[in-house]
Design a protein around this motif. Sequence first.
Motif, PDB file in Angstrom:
ATOM      1  N   ARG A  92      -3.878  16.338   3.434  1.00  0.00           N
ATOM      2  CA  ARG A  92      -2.843  16.172   4.071  1.00  0.00           C
ATOM      3  C   ARG A  92      -1.969  17.424   5.256  1.00  0.00           C
ATOM      4  NH1 ARG A  92      -0.565  18.753  -0.774  1.00  0.00           N
ATOM      5  NH2 ARG A  92      -2.497  20.981   0.277  1.00  0.00           N
ATOM      6  N   ASP A  93      -2.800  18.451   5.052  1.00  0.00           N
ATOM      7  CA  ASP A  93      -1.674  19.419   5.527  1.00  0.00           C
ATOM      8  C   ASP A  93      -1.609  18.893   6.848  1.00  0.00           C
ATOM      9  OD1 ASP A  93      -1.253  21.166   3.647  1.00  0.00           O
ATOM     10  OD2 ASP A  93      -2.601  22.397   4.054  1.00  0.00           O
ATOM     11  N   GLY A  94      -3.017  18.311   7.710  1.00  0.00           N
ATOM     12  CA  GLY A  94      -2.815  17.793   9.412  1.00  0.00           C
ATOM     13  C   GLY A  94      -1.666  16.156   9.662  1.00  0.00           C
ATOM     14  N   LEU A  95      -1.828  15.436   8.228  1.00  0.00           N
ATOM     15  CA  LEU A  95      -0.989  14.351   8.001  1.00  0.00           C
ATOM     16  C   LEU A  95       0.865  15.441   7.815  1.00  0.00           C
ATOM     17  CD1 LEU A  95      -1.784  11.974   5.920  1.00  0.00           C
ATOM     18  CD2 LEU A  95      -1.996  12.146   8.527  1.00  0.00           C
ATOM     19  N   ALA A 122       1.629   5.878  13.089  1.00  0.00           N
ATOM     20  CA  ALA A 122       0.932   7.637  13.144  1.00  0.00           C
ATOM     21  C   ALA A 122      -0.237   7.435  12.070  1.00  0.00           C
ATOM     22  CB  ALA A 122       0.565   9.100  14.339  1.00  0.00           C
ATOM     23  N   ALA A 123       0.222   7.790  11.226  1.00  0.00           N
ATOM     24  CA  ALA A 123      -0.467   8.833   9.436  1.00  0.00           C
ATOM     25  C   ALA A 123      -1.237   7.343   9.213  1.00  0.00           C
ATOM     26  CB  ALA A 123       0.008   8.407   9.103  1.00  0.00           C
ATOM     27  N   ALA A 124      -1.472   5.838   9.897  1.00  0.00           N
ATOM     28  CA  ALA A 124      -2.031   5.011   9.561  1.00  0.00           C
ATOM     29  C   ALA A 124      -2.830   5.123   9.754  1.00  0.00           C
ATOM     30  CB  ALA A 124      -1.238   3.535  10.098  1.00  0.00           C
ATOM     31  N   GLU A 125      -3.035   5.075  11.429  1.00  0.00           N
ATOM     32  CA  GLU A 125      -4.092   5.155  12.836  1.00  0.00           C
ATOM     33  C   GLU A 125      -4.555   6.365  12.452  1.00  0.00           C
ATOM     34  OE1 GLU A 125      -5.759   3.970  15.798  1.00  0.00           O
ATOM     35  OE2 GLU A 125      -3.707   3.120  14.931  1.00  0.00           O
ATOM     36  N   ARG A 126      -4.157   7.448  12.130  1.00  0.00           N
ATOM     37  CA  ARG A 126      -5.229   8.533  11.633  1.00  0.00           C
ATOM     38  C   ARG A 126      -6.034   8.396  10.510  1.00  0.00           C
ATOM     39  NH1 ARG A 126      -2.554  15.027  12.259  1.00  0.00           N
ATOM     40  NH2 ARG A 126      -4.372  16.189  11.450  1.00  0.00           N
ATOM     41  N   MET A 185       0.726  -1.052   0.030  1.00  0.00           N
ATOM     42  CA  MET A 185      -0.153   0.431  -0.508  1.00  0.00           C
ATOM     43  C   MET A 185       0.892   1.323  -0.077  1.00  0.00           C
ATOM     44  SD  MET A 185      -2.422  -1.841   2.683  1.00  0.00           S
ATOM     45  CE  MET A 185      -3.949  -0.160   2.945  1.00  0.00           C
ATOM     46  N   HIS A 186       0.241   2.042  -0.796  1.00  0.00           N
ATOM     47  CA  HIS A 186       1.373   3.585  -0.034  1.00  0.00           C
ATOM     48  C   HIS A 186       0.034   4.423  -0.301  1.00  0.00           C
ATOM     49  CE1 HIS A 186       0.775   4.446  -4.411  1.00  0.00           C
ATOM     50  NE2 HIS A 186       2.085   3.948  -5.239  1.00  0.00           N
ATOM     51  N   LEU A 187       0.854   5.547   0.641  1.00  0.00           N
ATOM     52  CA  LEU A 187       0.601   7.286   0.376  1.00  0.00           C
ATOM     53  C   LEU A 187       1.474   7.953  -0.082  1.00  0.00           C
ATOM     54  CD1 LEU A 187      -0.808   9.148   2.539  1.00  0.00           C
ATOM     55  CD2 LEU A 187       1.069   8.926   4.684  1.00  0.00           C
ATOM     56  N   VAL A 188       1.161   8.833  -0.767  1.00  0.00           N
ATOM     57  CA  VAL A 188       1.654  10.212  -1.099  1.00  0.00           C
ATOM     58  C   VAL A 188       0.660  11.037  -1.112  1.00  0.00           C
ATOM     59  CG1 VAL A 188       2.595  10.388  -3.306  1.00  0.00           C
ATOM     60  CG2 VAL A 188       1.734   8.172  -3.500  1.00  0.00           C
ATOM     61  N   LEU A 189       1.818  12.258  -0.497  1.00  0.00           N
ATOM     62  CA  LEU A 189       1.369  13.584  -0.408  1.00  0.00           C
ATOM     63  C   LEU A 189       2.519  14.289  -0.632  1.00  0.00           C
ATOM     64  CD1 LEU A 189       1.812  13.497   3.838  1.00  0.00           C
ATOM     65  CD2 LEU A 189      -0.445  12.657   2.448  1.00  0.00           C
TER      66      LEU A 189
END
Length: 250
Positions: free
Chosen positions: A105-108, A127-131, A33-37
Amino acid sequence: MQLPRVTSASVWPPVLVTAGPGARSEAHAHHAMHLVLARGGTLAITVGDTTVRAAGIVTAPDHEHALDARGVDIVLVFFDPESDAGERLRAGLDAPVRTLDAGERDGLLADLPGDADPEPLHAWGHAAAERLSRETATPRALHPRVRKLLRALRSAAPEADTSLPALAALAGLSESRLVHAFRDSVGIPLRPYLLWQKLQRAVVAMACGEPLARAAHSAGFADAAHMSRTFRRMFGMTASELQRSLPRPA
């Protein structure tokens, strides 16, 4: 921001955070999985015939997509779907792609550590995954013998015996039961997963500065050509293109 300290025989850690200039990939699918910001502006994600722009995206494992982040600085986080963080993040998805608006995005990014030390980056990824997870979502249940096998595969040497009889004995299951339990738990068959793991080793070897041919050999590929074909299918770009974009470990 850099990769954690690794050796050329390593597979990726469960949460891997990198940052740098964005690029464009062709349609591809990988098990992570990926998170891209996007640090500013937006990036484009294409799934099938649909393209959307967003400040950030989360992708489910094994779903084909193409990404265009040219001209944008990005933060890219890979999650092992079978890790604790990956399971939480996956449980928060109800579609192959989840888009994030500028506020999310800004919150992360507000809590992103400014240095490359692995421990705070790892904590930020968790923490990002939890959020981004959803309280009502229920993580998948991994078969306990499959979980045992996944742990063993992560620590195994590239030259380890990964024949079906050997892996079935390691898991303590019959060969036919392992084949079905693995796919039900992980979402892809055993052989494609083993190929994905080889690719992880190759990426880490490349990030450690090894040339492509040596990275292919150390990861267990038959040759660099086989590795390159696998790169294009799973990352949407060639191995050399990806190597140029990789940060080098400290």
